[in-house]
Design an enzyme around this catalytic site. Structure first.
Site, PDB file in Angstrom:
ATOM      1  N   ASP A 135     -27.418  22.213 -23.610  1.00 29.05           N
ATOM      2  CA  ASP A 135     -26.913  23.157 -22.616  1.00 29.05           C
ATOM      3  C   ASP A 135     -26.450  24.433 -23.315  1.00 29.05           C
ATOM      4  O   ASP A 135     -25.544  24.408 -24.151  1.00 29.05           O
ATOM      5  CB  ASP A 135     -25.762  22.512 -21.847  1.00 29.05           C
ATOM      6  CG  ASP A 135     -25.266  23.373 -20.711  1.00 29.05           C
ATOM      7  OD1 ASP A 135     -24.655  24.426 -21.006  1.00 29.05           O
ATOM      8  OD2 ASP A 135     -25.490  23.022 -19.544  1.00 29.05           O
ATOM      9  N   SER A 171     -23.228  24.874 -13.049  1.00 26.28           N
ATOM     10  CA  SER A 171     -22.202  25.144 -14.051  1.00 26.28           C
ATOM     11  C   SER A 171     -20.823  24.700 -13.543  1.00 26.28           C
ATOM     12  O   SER A 171     -20.652  23.534 -13.180  1.00 26.28           O
ATOM     13  CB  SER A 171     -22.232  26.629 -14.437  1.00 26.28           C
ATOM     14  OG  SER A 171     -21.498  26.861 -15.609  1.00 26.28           O
ATOM     15  N   HIS A 203     -29.442  26.521 -19.103  1.00 29.67           N
ATOM     16  CA  HIS A 203     -28.214  26.301 -18.329  1.00 29.67           C
ATOM     17  C   HIS A 203     -28.495  26.733 -16.895  1.00 29.67           C
ATOM     18  O   HIS A 203     -28.834  27.887 -16.656  1.00 29.67           O
ATOM     19  CB  HIS A 203     -27.069  27.118 -18.921  1.00 29.67           C
ATOM     20  CG  HIS A 203     -25.739  26.882 -18.266  1.00 29.67           C
ATOM     21  ND1 HIS A 203     -25.062  25.686 -18.370  1.00 29.67           N
ATOM     22  CD2 HIS A 203     -24.960  27.702 -17.520  1.00 29.67           C
ATOM     23  CE1 HIS A 203     -23.911  25.782 -17.711  1.00 29.67           C
ATOM     24  NE2 HIS A 203     -23.833  26.988 -17.174  1.00 29.67           N
TER      25      HIS A 203
END
Length: 411
Positions: A287, A191, A354
């Site tokens: 995502d 991330s 994610h």
């Protein structure tokens, strides 16, 4: 053996066997849980980089940076994974204050142990290519993807914007602990940490010995510059504010800042073509963080029409799925900037997910996501060791039955 009669049963053996029979299911469950824990992760304690404070390399609240270090062994003793944690960004004094007294702004608030699994597992069965490496998770407490550096500290807020200094101090600390002898090294992140791995890819390589084989791995770090469902260009404005607040411009790649506004250089699509170090991208084309926060943030959806869809992709209406297919098209267009150089690899699945490298279920398990019959673990290992190149982009949702699509809690 002769004709010995069987030994007589000890007194109370019947009662003992009855108790064992009662315990049987619980013992089975206990064994299962122990095996599951062994498969799913090993607890690793925290290390505070106390000497970084004197260099001003501190979290938002001024506390020292921190990481979790699981030492390598055997043939992996001189191989290193340095992974940067994610957790979004703060774009002004107010949003940074909201983080300052949490684990995302203070090492005082961090868990003293983290579980290592997936890419960080020390089990050969669960992580065959990297299980014996030195594995480090660097905690995220600066709110700028480790790019900020502002000397002044506002006495009213006591906010420190020093992400780039944290990056340097942590790498320096690890070099002193043996990384200066590294034969192989990977900078990775998930991330906002995945973005840090992209933005700092060449910088990381420059800090290691010239003899070290260095590669970069970005998991869910390819954030794209698109309009939200209301038509606003919010993420572009937000990133510009992050870069302004944290003084990030001087630590963003000059190959980008020399031709574009610094805020635009927070988007990988404007940076990746100039990265010289080999790099691999793991990303979901849908995502889940980007869908929730860039495509359909709450502010762009005042009536909450996207709420159920964002919690579980199976709840999306045909129209919402169509919008998400458009996001995938935009993502793949932005991703084309990566190019087809042999040193680059990618695993772009068609999942609603994610961060997929740090959990066993998506990294490598019997039911983990596959592209071209290959798990993420196998794809990354083949690419790192130059056994085979891997550049795969999945078909559109819902075509991949191996996906582990995220389902979020109502709260």
């Amino acid at each position: 053996m002769g004709n010995k009669s069987p030994p007589s049963k000890p007194k109370n053996s019947g009662k003992f066997m009855m108790e064992m029979t009662k315990l049987g299911p619980w013992l089975s469950l206990l064994v299962y849980v122990v095996l599951l824990l062994k498969a799913e992760g090993v607890p690793v304690g925290i290390t505070f980089v106390e000497n970084a404070v004197a260099k001003g390399a501190v979290c938002l609240d001024g506390s020292p940076p921190a990481y979790h270090f699981h030492k390598g062994s055997g043939a992996g003793i001189n191989n290193w994974i340095v992974h940067f944690e994610g957790g979004g960004w703060c774009n002004n004094a107010s949003s940074c204050l909201d983080r300052r007294d949490t684990r995302l702004g203070s090492s005082k608030k961090m868990d003293k142990e983290l579980s290592f699994s997936g890419f960080f597992s020390n089990g050969r069965k669960f992580n065959p290519d990297f299980y014996d490496w030195n594995r480090i998770k660097v905690r995220y407490c600066d709110g700028s993807s480790f790019t900020g550096d502002v000397e002044a500290v506002d006495p009213a807020t006591n906010l420190h914007f020093r992400g780039a200094r944290i990056f340097s101090a942590v790498v320096e600390d690890l070099l002193a602990k043996g990384m200066k002898n590294a034969q192989n090294a990977i900078i990775s992140g998930c991330s906002a940490g995945g973005l840090a791995a992209i933005l700092n890819c060449d910088r990381f390589k420059s800090l290691l010995p010239k003899t070290t084989k260095v590669k970069c791995l970005a998991d869910a770090g390819y954030f794209i510059n698109v309009k939200d469902v209301s038509g606003a260009q919010r993420i572009e404005e937000f990133y510009s504010q992050v870069v302004q607040t944290h003084g990030s411009a001087k630590y963003l790649p000059t190959s980008c800042t020399s031709r574009l506004r610094p805020g635009l250089c927070f988007f990988p699509q404007n940076v990746v073509s100039q990265i010289s170090t080999p790099i691999f991208f793991v990303n979901a084309a849908y995502d889940s963080w980007q869908i929730k926060n860039i495509l359909a943030p709450g502010v762009a959806d005042p009536h909450g029409q996207w709420r159920e869809c964002k919690l579980d992709i199976k709840n999306c209406s045909p129209n919402q799925l169509s919008v998400m297919q458009g996001f995938r098209t935009d993502f793949l267009r932005a991703f084309s900037a990566v190019g087809n150089a042999p040193s680059r690899g990618n695993f772009i699945d068609g999942c609603y997910a994610h961060c997929q490298t740090g959990t066993q279920e998506t990294w490598m398990r019997n039911d983990s996501p596959v592209l071209a019959n290959t798990s993420i673990a196998k794809a990354v290992g083949d690419w790192f060791y130059d056994r085979k190149s891997f550049r795969q982009i999945d078909c559109a949702y819902p075509c991949n039955p191996t996906c582990h699509n995220r389902v979020f809690d109502q709260n």
